[in-house]
Design a protein around this motif. Structure first.
Motif, PDB file in Angstrom:
ATOM      1  N   ASP A 148      -2.578   0.812  -4.718  1.00 36.05           N
ATOM      2  CA  ASP A 148      -3.591   0.803  -3.789  1.00 36.05           C
ATOM      3  C   ASP A 148      -4.228   0.893  -2.900  1.00 36.05           C
ATOM      4  O   ASP A 148      -3.440   1.932  -1.502  1.00 36.05           O
ATOM      5  CB  ASP A 148      -2.600  -0.658  -3.460  1.00 36.05           C
ATOM      6  CG  ASP A 148      -3.741  -2.054  -2.576  1.00 36.05           C
ATOM      7  OD1 ASP A 148      -4.667  -1.557  -1.560  1.00 36.05           O
ATOM      8  OD2 ASP A 148      -4.243  -3.032  -2.603  1.00 36.05           O
ATOM      9  N   PRO A 149      -5.592   1.148  -2.429  1.00 33.40           N
ATOM     10  CA  PRO A 149      -6.147   1.877  -1.499  1.00 33.40           C
ATOM     11  C   PRO A 149      -5.792   2.193  -0.214  1.00 33.40           C
ATOM     12  O   PRO A 149      -5.457   2.679   0.822  1.00 33.40           O
ATOM     13  CB  PRO A 149      -7.905   2.185  -1.987  1.00 33.40           C
ATOM     14  CG  PRO A 149      -7.386   1.706  -3.430  1.00 33.40           C
ATOM     15  CD  PRO A 149      -6.261   0.858  -3.460  1.00 33.40           C
ATOM     16  N   ALA A 150      -5.549   0.738   0.279  1.00 29.01           N
ATOM     17  CA  ALA A 150      -5.294  -0.080   1.668  1.00 29.01           C
ATOM     18  C   ALA A 150      -3.332   0.295   2.190  1.00 29.01           C
ATOM     19  O   ALA A 150      -3.806   0.478   3.039  1.00 29.01           O
ATOM     20  CB  ALA A 150      -5.634  -1.473   1.137  1.00 29.01           C
ATOM     21  N   VAL A 151      -3.082   0.076   1.145  1.00 28.97           N
ATOM     22  CA  VAL A 151      -1.714   0.599   1.044  1.00 28.97           C
ATOM     23  C   VAL A 151      -1.561   1.639   1.637  1.00 28.97           C
ATOM     24  O   VAL A 151      -0.560   2.191   2.237  1.00 28.97           O
ATOM     25  CB  VAL A 151      -0.361  -0.405   0.174  1.00 28.97           C
ATOM     26  CG1 VAL A 151       0.740   0.976  -0.143  1.00 28.97           C
ATOM     27  CG2 VAL A 151      -0.766  -1.220  -0.130  1.00 28.97           C
ATOM     28  N   MET A 152      -2.406   3.038   0.626  1.00 32.07           N
ATOM     29  CA  MET A 152      -1.835   4.410   0.409  1.00 32.07           C
ATOM     30  C   MET A 152      -2.340   4.922   2.126  1.00 32.07           C
ATOM     31  O   MET A 152      -2.411   5.889   2.703  1.00 32.07           O
ATOM     32  CB  MET A 152      -2.769   5.285  -0.491  1.00 32.07           C
ATOM     33  CG  MET A 152      -2.250   4.574  -1.835  1.00 32.07           C
ATOM     34  SD  MET A 152      -3.277   4.729  -3.309  1.00 32.07           S
ATOM     35  CE  MET A 152      -4.353   6.684  -2.636  1.00 32.07           C
ATOM     36  N   ALA A 153      -4.398   4.276   2.551  1.00 30.45           N
ATOM     37  CA  ALA A 153      -4.442   4.539   3.571  1.00 30.45           C
ATOM     38  C   ALA A 153      -3.451   4.410   4.358  1.00 30.45           C
ATOM     39  O   ALA A 153      -3.224   5.105   5.752  1.00 30.45           O
ATOM     40  CB  ALA A 153      -5.680   3.761   3.700  1.00 30.45           C
ATOM     41  N   GLY A 154      -2.771   2.867   4.748  1.00 29.55           N
ATOM     42  CA  GLY A 154      -1.858   2.798   5.822  1.00 29.55           C
ATOM     43  C   GLY A 154      -0.793   3.994   5.850  1.00 29.55           C
ATOM     44  O   GLY A 154      -0.472   4.314   6.862  1.00 29.55           O
ATOM     45  N   GLN A 155      -0.062   3.997   4.470  1.00 33.85           N
ATOM     46  CA  GLN A 155       1.229   5.151   4.929  1.00 33.85           C
ATOM     47  C   GLN A 155       0.367   7.108   5.357  1.00 33.85           C
ATOM     48  O   GLN A 155       0.738   7.221   5.473  1.00 33.85           O
ATOM     49  CB  GLN A 155       1.556   5.303   3.334  1.00 33.85           C
ATOM     50  CG  GLN A 155       1.510   3.900   2.500  1.00 33.85           C
ATOM     51  CD  GLN A 155       2.582   3.341   2.691  1.00 33.85           C
ATOM     52  OE1 GLN A 155       2.346   3.190   4.276  1.00 33.85           O
ATOM     53  NE2 GLN A 155       3.450   2.273   1.675  1.00 33.85           N
ATOM     54  N   GLY A 156      -0.477   6.966   4.914  1.00 38.51           N
ATOM     55  CA  GLY A 156      -2.185   8.448   5.285  1.00 38.51           C
ATOM     56  C   GLY A 156      -1.216   8.042   6.997  1.00 38.51           C
ATOM     57  O   GLY A 156      -1.978   9.103   7.611  1.00 38.51           O
TER      58      GLY A 156
END
Length: 402
Positions: A148-156
């Protein structure tokens, strides 16, 4: 494709719940490896794992109607806790489907953060199937553990912290399960620096290398590793594209090597890290990828949520790998003093006895003999070799069990 702007936008949302975790230089691992090793201690994060970052970013962007309908997800444990806490803080109901064999410590922690836990299936993928059924039945929003892009961005946001805390970083080493963590970190690191990003999978859950060779996501039939936090059959479709574009190399480590890294972190760094969190350091210590003398390397230790029963087994295996624990079996004449003679020989060789099991009834030995199993504390590989030589020289036939 996930972009730096997405990670930067996530940072403000994530800051409401997650903390900035420390990055510390390790003289021990720098000496052992010849590199300049700095540990990103994400195991100190709230809930004990990086997962709170992606969950917070995703839930913060839900509409009012979506928040009213609640969220549902599947997780082996860390994502479960992150979603439970992020949802609780946002006033959103959360249903978490976890594998039946998830560590009890992670199940209890998820419930304590406010999640409604449903146990289903033998692994993450089976739990995810049930979670999607609940999604269809209830209208809840599915919060994917990684794809999920939002999840990936958060981990970033971890990547942003790494490049700010260690501006001269040459290589960032990141675990890969479903790929959300490395996708986010690689996006941030590659946009901000010229550093390499190396991904690490457990050998018993390694799908990425083959996926990269074939150019499409490959799913394993099953997974088998002590690193339950990265025990997924495949990476996601979205994360695979980011990995293919931005990750320089993907390597694997064995469970024995993971156990050794967990044990080393406990003994030398006084830091508790779960198997999934230890794989980056394991890859460094085992030279799984090439690096130059003095190169600045940041292993991302992504979580510290390890069940204590699992920890006992992992530490024992780690001690075996380092020559600090030995289990042997031998056969003695069934006469007075035979066991004492063996014990005296062990003492002469500076070997401490943890446990002895003495069996006269085994069908595999003579009637006038006794089988003995011993758990021994040893002082390293050289000491183990010396001890086994001493036992053989004294006439004992020894089987090494572990």
């Amino acid at each position: 494709m996930l972009e730096l702007a997405d990670v930067l936008a996530a940072r403000e949302r994530v800051a409401e719940t997650a903390r900035v975790t420390p990055l510390e230089y390790s003289n021990t691992y720098s000496t052992w490896s010849g590199a300049n090793v700095h540990l990103k201690l994400e195991n100190f994060q709230r809930t004990g794992s990086f997962k709170i970052r992606g969950a917070t970013n995703k839930i913060a962007q839900l509409t009012d109607d979506e928040k009213e309908s609640g969220v549902v997800t599947a997780s082996a444990g860390n994502h479960a806790q992150g979603v439970a806490l992020a949802a609780s803080r946002a006033g959103v109901d959360a249903t978490i489907v976890m594998p039946e064999y998830a560590p009890i410590s992670k199940i209890n922690a998820t419930r304590s953060y406010g999640g409604d836990v449903v146990l289903h299936g033998v692994d993450y993928d089976a739990a995810a199937e049930r979670a999607h059924e609940i999604e269809r039945e209830t209208g809840a929003t599915y919060v994917h553990a990684f794809d999920d892009p939002a999840v990936m961005a958060g981990q970033g946001t971890i990547g942003l912290e790494i490049v700010e805390q260690c501006p001269d970083v040459d290589t960032v080493v990141v675990p890969i399960g479903g790929g959300g963590l490395i996708s986010g970190i690689a996006t941030a690191v590659k946009a901000k620096t010229d550093a390499r990003v190396v991904g690490v999978q457990a050998e018993g859950a390694s799908s990425v290398a083959e996926s990269l060779r074939k150019g499409t996501v490959v799913e394993r039939e099953s997974v088998d590793t002590i690193a339950d936090g990265i025990a997924t059959r495949s990476v996601g479709e979205l994360t695979f594209e980011v990995i293919r574009e931005r990750v320089d190399e993907v390597v694997t480590v064995t469970d024995a090597e993971i156990a050794n890294a967990v044990t080393a972190l406990l003994e030398r760094s006084k830091t508790l890290v779960e198997g999934a969190g230890a794989v980056p350091l394991a890859a460094v210590l085992q030279d799984r990828f090439e690096y130059e003398e003095g190169e600045t390397i940041v292993p991302a230790l992504c979580g510290g949520n390890i069940d204590l029963n699992v920890l006992t087994n992992v530490v024992r295996r780690g001690l075996v790998e380092r020559g600090r624990f030995l289990r042997v079996r031998t056969v003695l004449k069934d006469r007075p003093g035979a066991l004492q003679d063996l014990v005296d020989l062990l003492a002469e060789n500076r070997t401490n006895i943890y446990a002895i099991e003495h069996d006269r009834a085994s069908k595999d030995i003579a009637v006038n003999a006794a089988e003995v199993e011993l758990d021994l504390e040893t002082r390293g590989d050289e000491h183990v070799a010396e001890l086994l030589d001493a036992l053989e020289s004294a006439g004992y036939e020894v089987d090494v069990l572990v």
